[in-house]
Structures are given as structure tokens and as C-alpha cells.
Design a protein around this motif. Structure first.
Motif, short mmCIF file in Angstrom:
data_model
loop_
_atom_site.label_atom_id
_atom_site.label_comp_id
_atom_site.label_asym_id
_atom_site.label_seq_id
_atom_site.Cartn_x
_atom_site.Cartn_y
_atom_site.Cartn_z
N PHE A 1 61.05 -54.20 31.66
CA PHE A 1 61.02 -54.37 30.20
C PHE A 1 62.11 -53.55 29.53
O PHE A 1 62.69 -53.98 28.53
N HIS A 2 62.40 -52.37 30.07
CA HIS A 2 63.48 -51.55 29.53
C HIS A 2 64.82 -52.27 29.68
O HIS A 2 65.65 -52.25 28.76
N GLU A 3 65.03 -52.92 30.82
CA GLU A 3 66.27 -53.68 31.03
C GLU A 3 66.39 -54.80 30.01
O GLU A 3 67.48 -55.02 29.45
N PHE A 4 65.30 -55.53 29.77
CA PHE A 4 65.35 -56.60 28.77
C PHE A 4 65.79 -56.05 27.42
O PHE A 4 66.62 -56.64 26.73
N ARG A 5 65.23 -54.90 27.05
CA ARG A 5 65.54 -54.31 25.76
C ARG A 5 67.00 -53.85 25.71
O ARG A 5 67.69 -54.08 24.71
N GLU A 6 67.46 -53.20 26.77
CA GLU A 6 68.84 -52.71 26.81
C GLU A 6 69.84 -53.86 26.74
O GLU A 6 70.94 -53.71 26.19
N GLN A 7 69.47 -55.00 27.29
CA GLN A 7 70.36 -56.16 27.31
C GLN A 7 70.24 -57.01 26.06
O GLN A 7 70.90 -58.05 25.95
N GLY A 8 69.40 -56.59 25.11
CA GLY A 8 69.24 -57.33 23.87
C GLY A 8 68.50 -58.64 24.01
O GLY A 8 68.67 -59.55 23.19
N LYS A 9 67.65 -58.75 25.03
CA LYS A 9 66.95 -60.00 25.30
C LYS A 9 65.52 -60.03 24.78
O LYS A 9 64.80 -61.01 24.99
N VAL A 10 65.09 -58.97 24.13
CA VAL A 10 63.73 -58.91 23.61
C VAL A 10 63.68 -59.51 22.22
O VAL A 10 64.32 -59.01 21.30
N HIS A 11 62.93 -60.60 22.06
CA HIS A 11 62.82 -61.27 20.77
C HIS A 11 61.42 -61.13 20.17
O HIS A 11 61.21 -61.51 19.02
N LYS A 12 60.48 -60.61 20.95
CA LYS A 12 59.13 -60.33 20.47
C LYS A 12 58.69 -59.04 21.15
O LYS A 12 59.23 -58.67 22.19
N ARG A 13 57.68 -58.36 20.60
CA ARG A 13 57.30 -57.05 21.14
C ARG A 13 55.84 -56.99 21.56
O ARG A 13 55.24 -55.92 21.54
N SER A 14 55.27 -58.12 21.98
CA SER A 14 53.89 -58.15 22.47
C SER A 14 53.86 -58.64 23.91
O SER A 14 54.57 -59.59 24.26
N VAL A 15 53.04 -57.98 24.71
CA VAL A 15 52.91 -58.36 26.12
C VAL A 15 51.43 -58.42 26.49
O VAL A 15 50.64 -57.57 26.09
N ALA A 16 51.05 -59.46 27.22
CA ALA A 16 49.68 -59.60 27.72
C ALA A 16 49.62 -59.07 29.14
O ALA A 16 50.46 -59.43 29.98
N LEU A 17 48.63 -58.19 29.40
CA LEU A 17 48.42 -57.66 30.74
C LEU A 17 47.02 -58.07 31.21
O LEU A 17 46.52 -59.11 30.78
N TYR A 18 46.39 -57.27 32.05
CA TYR A 18 45.06 -57.60 32.53
C TYR A 18 44.38 -56.34 33.01
O TYR A 18 45.03 -55.33 33.31
N ARG A 19 43.04 -56.36 33.07
CA ARG A 19 42.26 -55.28 33.68
C ARG A 19 41.99 -55.64 35.13
O ARG A 19 41.48 -56.73 35.42
#
Length: 214
Positions: free
Chosen positions: A52-70
Motif C-alpha cells: 500500500f505504501h508503494e501504491f501511495r508513493e507511485q501516486g496510484k491511490v485514488h481512494k483511501r478505504s480498504v476492506a480486510l477480514y477477521r
């Protein structure tokens, strides 16, 4: 270590192949020691957050929500990764299962959230937590019994994530998470099965050949 017997394509039907492989990978996962699980989960969290840090550094993040799981039934625990993502200003959501429609949706959750056991005994955010709209999602982090390096996934057979992927926009990133022992050379997948963009294990991040936008 992956077994040679599961690298070839058996001649039995799809359903029987999947049943056999589910049993196989459940057994493999159950044989991992607690120490091995913990060490792997630490590495997986680092690789996942790093992606996710790479996506942000490369300017590829267009939304800031992520779904995970328990984690449930021996799945990789991703709560450390969720904490780290929130510290990096991501909004995190977790599944709420609706057995009557065999669908899942996501409620927002953070370190202050209370949890209740929902369908199948899986922990879910309490009902006072706001829903996370499908349109908010940048990525979905997906558990599974096995994955292939080209993004194939073997789930539990309920079809919940299949229905989710049908519902979501095509630009939502799909990230499979598993222990390295759950990487398969082949799985009995059909043309309509949705593949992952990335698979993350303790050994690193596998790009599955679908990630041109990322």
C-alpha cells in the motif's frame, strides 16, 4: 512445501477436485505451529503494508478505504496490518455476512471498535459502526484456502467473495493473503472465476499479471 500430487490436473469433476483440495490445504494450514504462524504473520503484515505504501508513493491511490477480514479457522491474522494502515490514514472495513442472501458487506472499524460474533462464528463490527460503501473501496484483502501465482483462489465454497467481486467496480484492487504453504501450482478454476491482482505471503508479494493499473 507444495505437493507434486496437486500440480497436475485431475480427471475428476470440478466440484470433487475442489472438495479434495479444500481438505488438503486445510490440513496443511492446520499443521503450521503457532510460532511459525506468528512469524509468518509479522512478515505478511510488513509486505502488505509495504504494498500500500508503494501504491501511495507511485501516486496510484485514488481512494483511501480498504476492506480486510477477521481471521477464522486458521486464516492469516491481518489485524496488525490493519492497525498500521490506519496509522497511515487508511480507513479500514471488515465483513458482515448475510447468510440469507449469501453476501457480505463491510462496516468501518478501528482500534476502538467493539466486535460481536456473526454468522459462522466470525467476529464482526457492532451494528452501530457505519457501513463502508462499495464505491469507497480502493482494495479488498481476501483470505482463502489456496492461491496460485496467477491469482487463482480456492475459497470455502460459499461464494461470498465471488458475489462481492461481481458487485464491485473493476478498479477495486483484489489482494489475496495466505501462508506460503498455501500457494498452489494449479487450482480447478473456471473462466468466470475472478483472479487476484496480488497475492501476499510471508515470502513476499506476488504480482498476478492483472495489475497494469497498479
Amino acid at each position: 512445501m507444495r505437493d507434486a500430487e496437486h500440480t497436475s490436473r485431475p480427471s475428476t469433476g470440478w466440484a470433487e477436485q475442489k472438495r479434495t483440495l479444500r481438505q488438503h490445504y486445510q490440513q496443511i494450514r492446520s499443521q503450521l505451529t503457532m510460532d511459525a504462524r506468528h512469524a509468518a504473520e509479522v512478515s505478511i503484515a510488513l509486505h502488505l503494508v509495504g504494498l500500500f505504501h508503494e501504491f501511495r508513493e507511485q501516486g496510484k491511490v485514488h481512494k483511501r478505504s480498504v476492506a480486510l477480514y477477521r481471521a477464522h479457522r486458521g486464516e492469516v491474522d491481518v489485524m496488525d496490518a490493519a492497525d498500521a494502515l490506519r496509522r497511515a490514514s487508511w480507513k479500514t472495513g471488515f465483513p458482515v455476512t448475510h447468510p440469507e442472501t449469501r453476501t457480505i458487506a463491510f462496516r468501518e472499524a478501528d482500534e476502538r471498535t467493539s466486535w460481536v460474533k456473526g454468522a459462522y462464528g466470525i467476529w464482526e463490527p457492532v451494528s452501530t459502526q457505519p457501513w463502508m460503501a462499495d464505491g469507497e473501496l480502493f482494495a479488498v484483502v481476501v483470505p482463502g484456502l489456496a492461491f496460485t501465482k496467477d491469482g487463482g483462489r480456492l475459497g470455502y465454497g460459499g461464494g461470498y467473495y465471488d458475489r462481492l467481486f461481481e458487485r464491485l467496480s473493476g478498479d477495486v484492487l483484489r489482494i489475496g493473503v495466505a501462508y506460503a504453504a498455501q500457494l498452489a501450482d494449479w487450482l480447478p478454476l473456471q473462466p468466470h472465476d475472478v483472479r487476484m491482482h496480488f497475492v501476499v505471503t510471508e515470502e513476499g508479494v506476488v504480482s498476478c499479471g492483472l495489475a497494469a493499473l497498479y
